[in-house]
Design a protein around this motif. Structure first.
Motif, mmCIF file in Angstrom:
data_model
loop_
_atom_site.group_PDB
_atom_site.id
_atom_site.type_symbol
_atom_site.label_atom_id
_atom_site.label_comp_id
_atom_site.label_asym_id
_atom_site.label_seq_id
_atom_site.Cartn_x
_atom_site.Cartn_y
_atom_site.Cartn_z
ATOM 1 N N ASN B 73 40.325 62.831 17.289
ATOM 2 C CA ASN B 73 41.639 63.245 17.206
ATOM 3 C C ASN B 73 41.625 63.392 15.454
ATOM 4 N N ALA B 74 42.782 64.271 15.013
ATOM 5 C CA ALA B 74 42.814 64.434 13.527
ATOM 6 C C ALA B 74 44.359 64.707 13.439
ATOM 7 N N GLU B 91 48.169 73.363 15.920
ATOM 8 C CA GLU B 91 47.114 73.901 16.350
ATOM 9 C C GLU B 91 45.786 73.914 15.382
ATOM 10 N N ASP B 92 46.012 73.866 14.097
ATOM 11 C CA ASP B 92 45.125 73.718 13.007
ATOM 12 C C ASP B 92 44.223 72.351 13.159
ATOM 13 N N ILE B 94 44.349 70.408 15.683
ATOM 14 C CA ILE B 94 43.824 70.342 17.133
ATOM 15 C C ILE B 94 42.315 71.101 17.022
ATOM 16 N N GLU B 95 42.412 72.207 16.546
ATOM 17 C CA GLU B 95 41.079 72.929 16.274
ATOM 18 C C GLU B 95 40.047 72.103 15.619
ATOM 19 N N ALA B 97 39.684 68.846 15.100
ATOM 20 C CA ALA B 97 39.312 67.865 15.980
ATOM 21 C C ALA B 97 38.389 68.073 17.153
ATOM 22 N N ARG B 98 38.671 69.283 17.572
ATOM 23 C CA ARG B 98 37.772 69.911 18.670
ATOM 24 C C ARG B 98 36.261 70.320 18.092
ATOM 25 N N ILE B 99 36.441 70.766 17.010
ATOM 26 C CA ILE B 99 34.880 71.437 16.433
ATOM 27 C C ILE B 99 34.308 70.056 16.171
#
Lengths: 242, 250
Positions: B73-74, B91-92, B94-95, B97-99
């Motif tokens: 998580n970020a 969204e930034d 989330i993106e 953290a997902r990367i």
């Protein structure tokens, strides 16, 4: 990576009988959502996406407006019944990320400077999911944008490619997506040879990445021809009705 | 400012005097938060990120009953930039953290199968990123901080199904050091480690995750521009080259 219970390639064939370079049956249609400025439906086998485009329209609240360019917004969502276990309809982190990168992929192809202060909303809905949903939705979004008359540099065509059981394949289905060693989603403006969407994960050598990109380009070019045919047919029919 | 940055880039230069293939100075510290099972702090040219690892006992996912779980998580704290409002991740974040999640997961850096405790119980590895100053290239700073924190994470002692915080039995099994190299494209040039000012001018980026054996474990295109095949090939070469440099700092 989870281990599949069964091999994904048997005697050179995939679990659904396809060859590694074979794409599922693709269907495309335009214009079924009457309220929208543009809409399209695209399916790859069991994966089916419906997309509606609204706009360009006024953007509120006003502080979001850009004076020199228009804004593109994308919402990707999956219907609760589109998957095996019911999906909560609230946006999840995966959908938010896909929406963000899809917005960027479509913005790359749109002349956003043609509608300053306004917004184009792209709503993507997955009706049924069997792998490659984000690329099916991008193909539909591109058709819906074109039929809404949004000025574009080129259509955007998209497909998935990947590696399963040491074999490079195209158009991953749901099982292949889950158990693949690698998968990559690619969208491009085919006549310009420019990539506007790229997501990859897994474990690939540089050479494998480049080979998969080449395969993706071939598939995107075929999808591009289908998209153009779908648009032309629709346009021709309307002419006859007049 | 934007015109100034562009003028420099057009002449093949960067406003801070770096070459296109140079990173800014990188400072990495580990074990900076004693309450966390693992932690690290990265200062990449002014971009400051903490990564903290917390371990908990949880239920495994039904399709992988013998494997531990990774959750990334970020949080972009409002301290980090005038543009960040307090509230849930956008969204930034989330993106990002997902990367980072995909780079750790797909590189198979953590041996998740060694995080099995007993039937129905596995370790859950939470990697939380807290961003305190956004001065460009948050992506690479976050990956460095996450991997550094994981490399220094210890598994706590468990007694009668309860975690004894502060007592440890072993190191978290981490077998690779994947890093991300984020490359910007300006005209026909590829640049690494964009500063905040450069990020405002450059609209196309490619994040590439590279493992110790040069395998590519994640890629993501960002921004509203487009990339040619030649750009991607050049970016892959550049990412593999720079990844070795970054990995040496871990």
């Amino acid at each position: 990576m989870k281990k599949p219970e069964i091999p994904l390639i048997i005697n050179g064939r995939r679990i659904d009988g396809r060859l590694p370079d074979e794409v599922r049956e693709i269907k495309m249609s335009i214009g079924e959502i009457l309220n929208a400025d543009g809409s399209a439906r695209v399916s790859f086998g069991n994966t089916e996406a419906i997309v509606a485009v609204y706009g360009p329209r006024a953007l509120f609240p006003k502080f979001l407006q850009e004076t020199d360019v228009g804004l593109v917004r994308v919402i990707y969502s999956m219907s609760p019944f589109s998957v095996d276990e019911r999906k909560n309809p609230a946006p999840d982190r995966r959908s938010i990320e896909i929406s963000k990168v899809t917005k960027e992929a479509l913005s790359a192809a749109i002349f956003i400077e043609d509608f300053p202060k306004a917004v184009v909303d792209v709503y993507e809905n997955i009706i049924q999911a069997d792998g490659s949903t984000r690329v099916a939705a991008i193909n539909a979004a591109s058709l819906a944008l074109a039929s809404a008359g949004i000025p574009m540099k080129d259509l955007v065509a998209a497909c998935s490619v990947g590696k399963v059981d040491d074999t490079l394949i195209v158009d991953l289905n749901g099982k292949e997506d889950n158990y693949s060693e690698s998968d990559m989603a690619v969208a491009m403006m085919p006549s310009k040879g420019l990539i506007t969407f790229l997501q990859m994960d897994g474990r690939l050598t540089k050479e494998e990445v480049l080979e998969l990109l080449k395969k993706a380009e071939e598939v995107c070019k075929r999808i591009y021809e289908l998209q153009k045919k779908t648009l032309l047919e629709r346009y021709k029919m309307e002419k006859e009705e007049e | 400012m934007e015109e100034f940055v562009k003028e420099y880039l057009n002449q093949g230069k960067r406003i801070d005097g770096r070459g296109f293939r140079d990173y800014r100075p990188i400072e990495i510290k580990h074990s900076v938060v004693s309450k966390a099972e693992g932690s690290a702090f990265v200062n990449l040219g002014g971009t400051k990120v903490y990564a903290g690892v917390k371990l908990d006992i949880g239920e495994p996912f039904p399709d992988s009953p013998n494997e531990g779980i990774l959750i990334v998580n970020a949080e972009f704290t409002p301290l980090s930039s005038p543009e960040i409002e307090p509230g849930p991740p956008g969204e930034d974040a989330i993106e990002l953290a997902r990367i980072v999640d995909r780079i750790i997961r797909e590189s198979q850096a953590i041996e998740l199968e060694k995080l099995f405790i007993e039937e129905g119980k596995v370790w859950v590895v939470y990697v939380d990123l807290a961003v305190f100053d956004m001065r460009g290239n948050l992506m690479d700073a976050s990956t460095l901080a996450s991997i550094k924190a994981l490399l220094h994470t210890r598994i706590p002692k468990v007694e009668n199904g309860k975690i004894i915080r502060g007592e440890f039995v072993s190191k978290l099994p981490v077998i690779y050091k994947p890093v991300s190299v984020t490359i910007g494209k300006y005209n026909n040039n590829l640049l690494v480690d964009l500063s905040k000012e450069e990020e405002e001018v450059i609209d196309t980026k490619l994040v590439i995750g590279v493992r110790d054996d040069d395998k590519i474990c994640a890629m993501q295109k960002q921004g509203i521009g487009a990339l040619s095949f030649k750009d991607i090939e050049g970016a892959l070469d550049l990412a593999i080259e720079k990844s070795k440099e970054l990995r040496r700092l871990l």
